[in-house]
Design a protein around this motif. Structure first.
Motif, PDB file in Angstrom:
ATOM      1  N   ASP A  45      -6.713   4.624   7.301  1.00  0.00           N
ATOM      2  CA  ASP A  45      -6.967   4.213   8.577  1.00  0.00           C
ATOM      3  C   ASP A  45      -7.057   2.758   8.687  1.00  0.00           C
ATOM      4  O   ASP A  45      -6.742   2.079   7.907  1.00  0.00           O
ATOM      5  CB  ASP A  45      -8.217   4.588   9.061  1.00  0.00           C
ATOM      6  CG  ASP A  45      -9.550   3.831   8.660  1.00  0.00           C
ATOM      7  OD1 ASP A  45      -9.338   3.126   7.567  1.00  0.00           O
ATOM      8  OD2 ASP A  45     -10.649   3.729   9.271  1.00  0.00           O
ATOM      9  N   GLY A  46      -7.137   2.257   9.918  1.00  0.00           N
ATOM     10  CA  GLY A  46      -7.150   0.928  10.340  1.00  0.00           C
ATOM     11  C   GLY A  46      -8.420   0.132  10.318  1.00  0.00           C
ATOM     12  O   GLY A  46      -8.495  -1.034  11.021  1.00  0.00           O
ATOM     13  N   LEU A  54       0.700  -1.092   0.014  1.00  0.00           N
ATOM     14  CA  LEU A  54       0.062   0.106  -0.019  1.00  0.00           C
ATOM     15  C   LEU A  54       0.956   1.320   0.018  1.00  0.00           C
ATOM     16  O   LEU A  54       0.618   2.272  -0.779  1.00  0.00           O
ATOM     17  CB  LEU A  54      -0.916  -0.118   1.228  1.00  0.00           C
ATOM     18  CG  LEU A  54      -1.737   1.302   1.566  1.00  0.00           C
ATOM     19  CD1 LEU A  54      -2.632   1.506   0.253  1.00  0.00           C
ATOM     20  CD2 LEU A  54      -2.256   1.147   2.625  1.00  0.00           C
ATOM     21  N   GLY A  55       1.863   1.408   0.905  1.00  0.00           N
ATOM     22  CA  GLY A  55       2.759   2.420   0.931  1.00  0.00           C
ATOM     23  C   GLY A  55       3.420   2.844  -0.583  1.00  0.00           C
ATOM     24  O   GLY A  55       3.395   3.874  -0.742  1.00  0.00           O
ATOM     25  N   LEU A 114      -9.599  -1.408   1.382  1.00  0.00           N
ATOM     26  CA  LEU A 114      -8.525  -2.244   0.607  1.00  0.00           C
ATOM     27  C   LEU A 114      -9.008  -3.850   1.206  1.00  0.00           C
ATOM     28  O   LEU A 114      -8.328  -4.557   0.736  1.00  0.00           O
ATOM     29  CB  LEU A 114      -7.340  -1.904   1.713  1.00  0.00           C
ATOM     30  CG  LEU A 114      -6.666  -0.582   1.490  1.00  0.00           C
ATOM     31  CD1 LEU A 114      -5.523  -0.373   2.039  1.00  0.00           C
ATOM     32  CD2 LEU A 114      -6.548  -0.293   0.028  1.00  0.00           C
ATOM     33  N   ASP A 115      -9.924  -4.151   2.101  1.00  0.00           N
ATOM     34  CA  ASP A 115     -10.420  -5.601   2.196  1.00  0.00           C
ATOM     35  C   ASP A 115     -11.779  -5.169   3.108  1.00  0.00           C
ATOM     36  O   ASP A 115     -12.020  -4.196   3.322  1.00  0.00           O
ATOM     37  CB  ASP A 115      -9.179  -6.317   3.048  1.00  0.00           C
ATOM     38  CG  ASP A 115      -9.113  -5.884   4.247  1.00  0.00           C
ATOM     39  OD1 ASP A 115      -9.873  -5.486   4.995  1.00  0.00           O
ATOM     40  OD2 ASP A 115      -7.853  -5.830   4.642  1.00  0.00           O
ATOM     41  N   ASP A 116     -12.462  -6.428   3.125  1.00  0.00           N
ATOM     42  CA  ASP A 116     -13.510  -6.285   3.872  1.00  0.00           C
ATOM     43  C   ASP A 116     -13.779  -6.656   5.241  1.00  0.00           C
ATOM     44  O   ASP A 116     -14.666  -6.886   5.960  1.00  0.00           O
ATOM     45  CB  ASP A 116     -14.762  -7.339   3.217  1.00  0.00           C
ATOM     46  CG  ASP A 116     -14.331  -8.685   3.164  1.00  0.00           C
ATOM     47  OD1 ASP A 116     -13.135  -8.951   3.765  1.00  0.00           O
ATOM     48  OD2 ASP A 116     -14.830  -9.310   2.332  1.00  0.00           O
ATOM     49  N   ARG A 117     -12.317  -6.553   6.054  1.00  0.00           N
ATOM     50  CA  ARG A 117     -12.167  -7.292   7.584  1.00  0.00           C
ATOM     51  C   ARG A 117     -12.293  -6.071   8.513  1.00  0.00           C
ATOM     52  O   ARG A 117     -13.096  -6.257   9.635  1.00  0.00           O
ATOM     53  CB  ARG A 117     -10.754  -7.935   7.412  1.00  0.00           C
ATOM     54  CG  ARG A 117     -10.654  -9.150   6.880  1.00  0.00           C
ATOM     55  CD  ARG A 117      -9.306  -9.713   7.004  1.00  0.00           C
ATOM     56  NE  ARG A 117      -8.305  -8.891   6.281  1.00  0.00           N
ATOM     57  CZ  ARG A 117      -7.101  -9.121   6.607  1.00  0.00           C
ATOM     58  NH1 ARG A 117      -6.369  -9.794   7.259  1.00  0.00           N
ATOM     59  NH2 ARG A 117      -6.244  -8.261   5.935  1.00  0.00           N
ATOM     60  N   PRO A 170      -2.888  -2.045  10.824  1.00  0.00           N
ATOM     61  CA  PRO A 170      -2.971  -2.370   9.281  1.00  0.00           C
ATOM     62  C   PRO A 170      -3.914  -1.694   8.809  1.00  0.00           C
ATOM     63  O   PRO A 170      -5.082  -1.367   9.429  1.00  0.00           O
ATOM     64  CB  PRO A 170      -3.586  -3.808   9.782  1.00  0.00           C
ATOM     65  CG  PRO A 170      -3.006  -4.323  10.889  1.00  0.00           C
ATOM     66  CD  PRO A 170      -2.869  -3.113  11.693  1.00  0.00           C
ATOM     67  N   ALA A 171      -3.713  -1.234   7.715  1.00  0.00           N
ATOM     68  CA  ALA A 171      -4.588  -0.239   6.724  1.00  0.00           C
ATOM     69  C   ALA A 171      -5.944  -0.920   6.303  1.00  0.00           C
ATOM     70  O   ALA A 171      -5.737  -2.122   5.697  1.00  0.00           O
ATOM     71  CB  ALA A 171      -3.580   0.349   5.522  1.00  0.00           C
ATOM     72  N   ARG A 172      -6.915  -0.182   6.439  1.00  0.00           N
ATOM     73  CA  ARG A 172      -8.233  -1.001   5.860  1.00  0.00           C
ATOM     74  C   ARG A 172      -8.750  -0.011   4.825  1.00  0.00           C
ATOM     75  O   ARG A 172      -9.347  -0.566   4.092  1.00  0.00           O
ATOM     76  CB  ARG A 172      -9.103  -1.224   7.120  1.00  0.00           C
ATOM     77  CG  ARG A 172      -8.653  -2.167   8.008  1.00  0.00           C
ATOM     78  CD  ARG A 172      -8.647  -3.855   7.399  1.00  0.00           C
ATOM     79  NE  ARG A 172      -8.202  -4.769   8.508  1.00  0.00           N
ATOM     80  CZ  ARG A 172      -7.048  -5.123   8.591  1.00  0.00           C
ATOM     81  NH1 ARG A 172      -6.060  -4.793   7.404  1.00  0.00           N
ATOM     82  NH2 ARG A 172      -6.598  -6.015   9.389  1.00  0.00           N
ATOM     83  N   ASN A 173      -8.649   1.350   5.022  1.00  0.00           N
ATOM     84  CA  ASN A 173      -9.478   2.154   4.201  1.00  0.00           C
ATOM     85  C   ASN A 173      -8.202   3.379   3.628  1.00  0.00           C
ATOM     86  O   ASN A 173      -7.610   3.833   4.533  1.00  0.00           O
ATOM     87  CB  ASN A 173     -10.618   2.700   4.983  1.00  0.00           C
ATOM     88  CG  ASN A 173     -11.594   1.645   5.265  1.00  0.00           C
ATOM     89  OD1 ASN A 173     -12.179   1.230   4.445  1.00  0.00           O
ATOM     90  ND2 ASN A 173     -11.829   1.470   6.566  1.00  0.00           N
TER      91      ASN A 173
END
Length: 522
Positions: free
Chosen positions: A154-155, A115-116, A257-260, A178-181
């Motif tokens: 954000d995470g 992502l970075g 970035l994912d649905d978790r 961990p990045a989520r959005n």
């Protein structure tokens, strides 16, 4: 990216709007696009005879006198983005990546690092040009290099936000999680007040540029994601980003970035209202913010699809993706002069073929794809191998001649708001391609409601960024502009009076200015 100067009171006869003729839709001939923007919106919403708001004719200070607010700075610890992204991109042949993507076979990295690298690919400064009045330069075009659109990471639900600071090569904010959005939003007060209501369109268009740039970075580094367009509660997210002036920012795009992690946490029940005096001191800004808050959608998040067209051939100029992003520029002038230089030169057929392919890739999500489908793409072509000089229509990756006309480029330059002068260059009459993206706002609103206004600006930005990358691959510059006088330009192109020009891109042959290019890539 160039936009027109604000209309002056003198242009309207001591502050009185000129009278419209019977075929002028929606405004009087001679108006620039700044004056016509609110008229087009009102016309699309059903007003057959929209009148220019009174503030259209209020004199504004020149754009060069505007001092934008300082960029937001995150509080808390700062985490450096991974180094070596340029080297990874330089190892990635253009246009087709090898197996394993930009990471290379067997060189898997944690998703946070990928992502970075995607963020660096999309936002990272590329170079500084000491003789250019506008710096620094990133992989995408921005009006006056102001870059009003910012990214936050954000995470997941309940986690604080980190601000992407490209000039510091870092994410700044709460301790890393961990990045989520990723949230994308633009600050209207960054753009000079001289652009009036058009500030809203500039932000919306740049969101389209940034969305494609980020989609490309995520694609190259194999980070799957989905796009969540602003829903009716999207305004509640702005205060959660830690912005002191949340009222001055556009409704956010969320790239999941994912649905978790779930949707990002909302902030207060309502975003802080604009200052009470804004309707008196800057009524255009107050009105464009009101309209932006209506640009909401009800659809579910949509997967990000490819940002790169299929079937691209190899480039004789660009061997890899790092070189492509480095070469993207909007035309240079020597000795701190403004505008764009250019020279007449015949170009190979692949220039137009590549442009048509890049312009055929739709943005993600049903609403943006619908707005993209509503766009008409018209190009004035000259000196392209195998093509007649004149006006062409581009659709679905193909090109069709509408009218042979060797005089069209020269006539377009006559209708451009920044002609050749002692301080400004203008290479439109020499450009092999000048591309126009237009839409019938009435039909657009019938399909998407008033949200179609923002959607078509985003779609145009997405398309134009693809054209900018296509030009770089062909060794050309691409300058997004909105400075053409709209009604006479419609006549050059053969557009109907009810077709609004959303955005234009001048694709030209660059001249070597001899100026330095300081490499900022990491």
């Amino acid at each position: 990216m160039t936009a027109p100067t604000a209309p002056r009171a003198a242009d309207a006869g001591a502050g009185v709007p000129p009278r419209r003729g019977p075929v002028d839709l929606p405004g009087p001939e001679g108006d620039n696009s700044i004056a016509r923007e609110p008229l087009w919106y009102a016309y699309g919403a059903g007003d057959d005879a929209p009148e220019a708001p009174p503030w259209t004719w209020v004199p504004q200070p020149p754009p060069d006198t505007h001092v934008p607010p300082p960029p937001p700075r995150g509080g808390g610890p700062r985490r450096a983005l991974p180094l070596g992204t340029h080297d990874r991109l330089a190892a990635l042949p253009y246009p087709a990546p090898p197996p394993g993507g930009a990471r290379g076979p067997g060189a898997a990295e944690p998703v946070e690092d990928r992502l970075g690298r995607a963020l660096v690919t999309a936002f990272g400064p590329q170079r500084r040009e000491p003789e250019n009045p506008y710096n620094d330069h990133r992989p995408y075009a921005s009006p006056r290099c102001l870059f009003p659109v910012h990214a936050f990471v954000d995470g997941g639900a309940g986690m604080p936000w980190r601000l992407l600071e490209p000039d510091r090569h870092a994410l700044t904010g709460a301790p890393a999680s961990p990045a989520r959005n990723v949230v994308l939003t633009g600050r209207y007060t960054t753009v000079p007040p001289a652009y009036q209501w058009f500030r809203g369109s500039l932000i919306a268009i740049e969101l389209g540029f940034v969305l494609r740039a980020l989609s490309l970075g995520l694609e190259l580094f194999e980070v799957p994601a989905r796009l969540r367009l602003p829903d009716p509660d999207a305004h509640r997210l702005l205060p959660a980003l830690g912005l002191d002036d949340a009222w001055a920012w556009s409704l956010p795009f969320v790239v999941e970035l994912d649905d978790r992690g779930g949707a990002p946490a909302r902030g207060a029940d309502s975003v802080p209202a604009p200052p009470a005096h804004l309707t008196r001191t800057d009524p255009a800004l107050a009105e464009l913010i009101r309209v932006n808050r209506e640009q909401t959608y009800d659809s579910a998040p949509a997967p990000l699809t490819t940002a790169v067209p299929a079937g691209l051939g190899p480039s004789a100029t660009v061997p890899d993706w790092a070189e492509l992003l480095w070469r993207r520029h909007s035309g240079r002038m020597p000795r701190a002069l403004h505008g764009m230089s250019g020279r007449r030169r015949n170009v190979p057929a692949e220039v137009l073929d590549s442009a048509a392919r890049w312009l055929s890739v739709p943005p993600p999500g049903p609403e943006l794809a619908t707005a993209f489908e509503a766009l008409t793409v018209t190009a004035v072509v000259q000196g392209v191998e195998g093509q007649a000089d004149g006006v062409h229509r581009l659709r679905d990756g193909a090109t069709r001649l509408l009218r042979a006309d060797a005089t069209a480029p020269e006539r377009l330059e006559e209708r451009y708001g920044y002609g050749v002068s002692p301080v400004n260059g203008c290479g439109i009459r020499h450009a092999p391609l000048t591309v126009f993206l237009s839409v019938r706002t009435r039909e657009l609103f019938e399909r998407l409601g008033t949200a179609g206004w923002g959607a078509v600006q985003h779609a145009a930005g997405w398309a134009a960024h693809g054209l900018c990358l296509s030009a770089a691959a062909s060794g050309l510059f691409a300058r997004p502009v909105r400075a053409f006088k709209e009604i006479p330009t419609q006549r050059v192109l053969g557009l109907d009076p009810d077709e609004m020009i959303v955005l234009s891109v001048v694709v030209g042959v660059p001249q070597d200015t001899g100026g330095a290019l300081l490499d900022l890539r990491l």
